[in-house]
Design a protein around this motif. Structure first.
Motif, PDB file in Angstrom:
ATOM      1  N   ASP A 190      -6.509   6.966 -13.279  1.00  0.00           N
ATOM      2  CA  ASP A 190      -5.248   7.688 -13.442  1.00  0.00           C
ATOM      3  C   ASP A 190      -4.751   8.062 -12.058  1.00  0.00           C
ATOM      4  O   ASP A 190      -5.529   8.517 -11.199  1.00  0.00           O
ATOM      5  N   SER A 191      -3.475   7.870 -11.815  1.00  0.00           N
ATOM      6  CA  SER A 191      -2.914   8.192 -10.499  1.00  0.00           C
ATOM      7  C   SER A 191      -2.946   9.696 -10.262  1.00  0.00           C
ATOM      8  O   SER A 191      -2.482  10.475 -11.090  1.00  0.00           O
ATOM      9  N   LYS A 192      -3.514  10.086  -9.117  1.00  0.00           N
ATOM     10  CA  LYS A 192      -3.569  11.505  -8.764  1.00  0.00           C
ATOM     11  C   LYS A 192      -2.405  11.907  -7.865  1.00  0.00           C
ATOM     12  O   LYS A 192      -2.237  13.088  -7.559  1.00  0.00           O
ATOM     13  N   LEU A 193      -1.656  10.889  -7.439  1.00  0.00           N
ATOM     14  CA  LEU A 193      -0.545  11.162  -6.527  1.00  0.00           C
ATOM     15  C   LEU A 193       0.545  10.116  -6.770  1.00  0.00           C
ATOM     16  O   LEU A 193       0.253   8.942  -6.942  1.00  0.00           O
ATOM     17  N   GLU A 194       1.785  10.593  -6.796  1.00  0.00           N
ATOM     18  CA  GLU A 194       2.901   9.676  -7.016  1.00  0.00           C
ATOM     19  C   GLU A 194       3.118   8.782  -5.787  1.00  0.00           C
ATOM     20  O   GLU A 194       3.252   7.561  -5.903  1.00  0.00           O
ATOM     21  N   VAL A 195       3.162   9.436  -4.632  1.00  0.00           N
ATOM     22  CA  VAL A 195       3.444   8.707  -3.386  1.00  0.00           C
ATOM     23  C   VAL A 195       2.441   9.094  -2.306  1.00  0.00           C
ATOM     24  O   VAL A 195       2.114  10.278  -2.135  1.00  0.00           O
ATOM     25  N   LEU A 196       1.953   8.096  -1.562  1.00  0.00           N
ATOM     26  CA  LEU A 196       1.079   8.355  -0.414  1.00  0.00           C
ATOM     27  C   LEU A 196       1.650   7.604   0.779  1.00  0.00           C
ATOM     28  O   LEU A 196       1.925   6.403   0.717  1.00  0.00           O
ATOM     29  N   ASN A 197       1.837   8.311   1.884  1.00  0.00           N
ATOM     30  CA  ASN A 197       2.281   7.709   3.134  1.00  0.00           C
ATOM     31  C   ASN A 197       1.084   7.526   4.047  1.00  0.00           C
ATOM     32  O   ASN A 197       0.312   8.478   4.275  1.00  0.00           O
ATOM     33  N   VAL A 198       0.910   6.327   4.544  1.00  0.00           N
ATOM     34  CA  VAL A 198      -0.190   6.036   5.468  1.00  0.00           C
ATOM     35  C   VAL A 198       0.432   5.672   6.807  1.00  0.00           C
ATOM     36  O   VAL A 198       1.114   4.640   6.939  1.00  0.00           O
ATOM     37  N   VAL A 199       0.219   6.537   7.800  1.00  0.00           N
ATOM     38  CA  VAL A 199       0.771   6.310   9.135  1.00  0.00           C
ATOM     39  C   VAL A 199      -0.379   5.948  10.078  1.00  0.00           C
ATOM     40  O   VAL A 199      -1.355   6.698  10.191  1.00  0.00           O
ATOM     41  N   VAL A 200      -0.247   4.819  10.738  1.00  0.00           N
ATOM     42  CA  VAL A 200      -1.278   4.358  11.674  1.00  0.00           C
ATOM     43  C   VAL A 200      -0.870   4.793  13.074  1.00  0.00           C
ATOM     44  O   VAL A 200       0.236   4.488  13.538  1.00  0.00           O
ATOM     45  N   ASP A 201      -1.769   5.534  13.754  1.00  0.00           N
ATOM     46  CA  ASP A 201      -1.424   5.956  15.117  1.00  0.00           C
ATOM     47  C   ASP A 201      -1.869   4.907  16.133  1.00  0.00           C
ATOM     48  O   ASP A 201      -2.469   3.877  15.775  1.00  0.00           O
ATOM     49  N   LYS A 202      -1.571   5.143  17.409  1.00  0.00           N
ATOM     50  CA  LYS A 202      -1.860   4.165  18.455  1.00  0.00           C
ATOM     51  C   LYS A 202      -3.353   3.885  18.602  1.00  0.00           C
ATOM     52  O   LYS A 202      -3.751   2.841  19.099  1.00  0.00           O
ATOM     53  N   GLY A 203      -4.165   4.826  18.157  1.00  0.00           N
ATOM     54  CA  GLY A 203      -5.613   4.645  18.232  1.00  0.00           C
ATOM     55  C   GLY A 203      -6.192   3.945  17.014  1.00  0.00           C
ATOM     56  O   GLY A 203      -7.393   3.708  16.944  1.00  0.00           O
ATOM     57  N   GLY A 204      -5.322   3.613  16.058  1.00  0.00           N
ATOM     58  CA  GLY A 204      -5.776   2.916  14.862  1.00  0.00           C
ATOM     59  C   GLY A 204      -6.244   3.839  13.756  1.00  0.00           C
ATOM     60  O   GLY A 204      -6.734   3.362  12.720  1.00  0.00           O
ATOM     61  N   LYS A 205      -6.087   5.159  13.943  1.00  0.00           N
ATOM     62  CA  LYS A 205      -6.479   6.107  12.904  1.00  0.00           C
ATOM     63  C   LYS A 205      -5.398   6.166  11.829  1.00  0.00           C
ATOM     64  O   LYS A 205      -4.234   5.877  12.082  1.00  0.00           O
ATOM     65  N   PHE A 206      -5.815   6.576  10.617  1.00  0.00           N
ATOM     66  CA  PHE A 206      -4.897   6.626   9.482  1.00  0.00           C
ATOM     67  C   PHE A 206      -4.565   8.085   9.159  1.00  0.00           C
ATOM     68  O   PHE A 206      -5.463   8.875   8.846  1.00  0.00           O
ATOM     69  N   HIS A 207      -3.280   8.423   9.233  1.00  0.00           N
ATOM     70  CA  HIS A 207      -2.815   9.763   8.878  1.00  0.00           C
ATOM     71  C   HIS A 207      -2.192   9.690   7.484  1.00  0.00           C
ATOM     72  O   HIS A 207      -1.252   8.922   7.257  1.00  0.00           O
ATOM     73  N   LEU A 208      -2.719  10.479   6.571  1.00  0.00           N
ATOM     74  CA  LEU A 208      -2.285  10.398   5.181  1.00  0.00           C
ATOM     75  C   LEU A 208      -1.421  11.602   4.824  1.00  0.00           C
ATOM     76  O   LEU A 208      -1.803  12.758   5.061  1.00  0.00           O
TER      77      LEU A 208
END
Length: 287
Positions: A190-208
């Protein structure tokens, strides 16, 4: 006139018109030749008539050019037949479709830029030398028989290519099964979230971020909360685990050019299909 004949098995799937044209083109190199052909059972026999002054015992130029032409036939046409034969002999337990997939992988390896520049050119020269020596005492050559009995080293190298193709095929098959399993898990969740934004920074880390661009709270992923630090994930496997746990209806990716491994995005697309959308490639999108 000196007569010389070539037997070409129908298994090789060589275009007769192109083959005859290749031998006739010897005239452009100063060797006058008349070419004729006839089919007998499962082979086509090509008869080449050379002027006496170009006879093999008198002029090595003709023998050399014909050897090169035959070498081209083997490298450009017979290779596919050899590869299929090796797959059928050593990997007979695969299905027909799997064998075809393996053959395509093997052929793509042979046709890769590196191999075209190295393997094919080197082999063309080596085979031409073998044919040249063979023609010193023979006026007839059967391509299939020549490959089987005089080019065992060449066939052995192709066998290594087939082995590599099988390894790649099995890895791809395992990967596809893995993706299929993940898709199954996502469909059950079951979806726990309608929308998720995944932003990749210059170091390759994922900001959610959630739909309001607030850092993702660990409350959505209690079982694996340790993987998430203030909405930031550093590990690709952890990102996949979080996505599967949350199973958002929509996943927006930002700054994908900063990804260290582009394959993770391909995998996520295959698992979540039309839920994934690339918002921007190079820079973080405005909130």
């Amino acid at each position: 006139m000196q007569l010389f004949s070539i037997a070409v098995s129908n298994k090789l799937n060589i275009d007769e018109e192109n083959l005859i044209s290749a031998f006739k083109n010897l005239s452009n190199k100063g060797i006058k030749v008349i070419v004729s052909s006839n089919i007998c059972r499962s082979s086509t026999y090509y008869e080449l008539k050379l002027e006496e002054k170009f006879a093999f015992g008198k002029d090595n130029k003709a023998r050399d050019l014909i050897a090169e032409a035959i070498s081209d036939i083997i490298v450009n046409y017979a290779v596919n037949w050899i590869v299929s034969k090796l797959i059928g002999k050593y990997y007979y337990y695969f299905s027909q479709q799997e064998k075809e997939d393996i053959r395509k992988i093997a052929y793509s390896i042979l046709e890769s830029e590196d191999n075209i520049e190295t393997f094919k050119k080197v082999k063309r020269k080596e085979i031409a030398k073998e044919v040249f020596d063979f023609l010193e005492e023979n006026r007839h050559i059967d391509i299939e028989g020549f490959v089987n009995f005089r080019l065992k080293s060449f066939v052995g190298e192709l066998s290594e290519v087939v082995d590599k193709a099988v390894d790649e095929f099995l890895m791809q098959k395992e990967y596809n099964e893995f993706v299929g399993l993940l898709k199954y898990f996502v469909e059950l969740q079951d979806s726990k979230l309608e929308v998720l934004n995944v932003v990749v920074d210059k170091g390759g880390k994922f900001h959610l971020y959630n739909e309001s661009y607030e850092p993702l709270s660990s409350e959505y992923i209690k079982e694996i909360a340790g993987e998430l630090q203030e909405g930031v994930v550093t590990d690709e496997d952890a990102l996949m685990s979080i996505l599967i746990t949350i199973a958002p209806q929509k996943i927006f990716f930002h700054s994908v050019n900063y990804l260290k491994n582009k394959e993770i995005l391909d995998t996520i697309k295959k698992v979540f299909t039309n839920r994934v959308e690339i918002v921007c490639s190079e820079v973080k999108c405005e909130k």
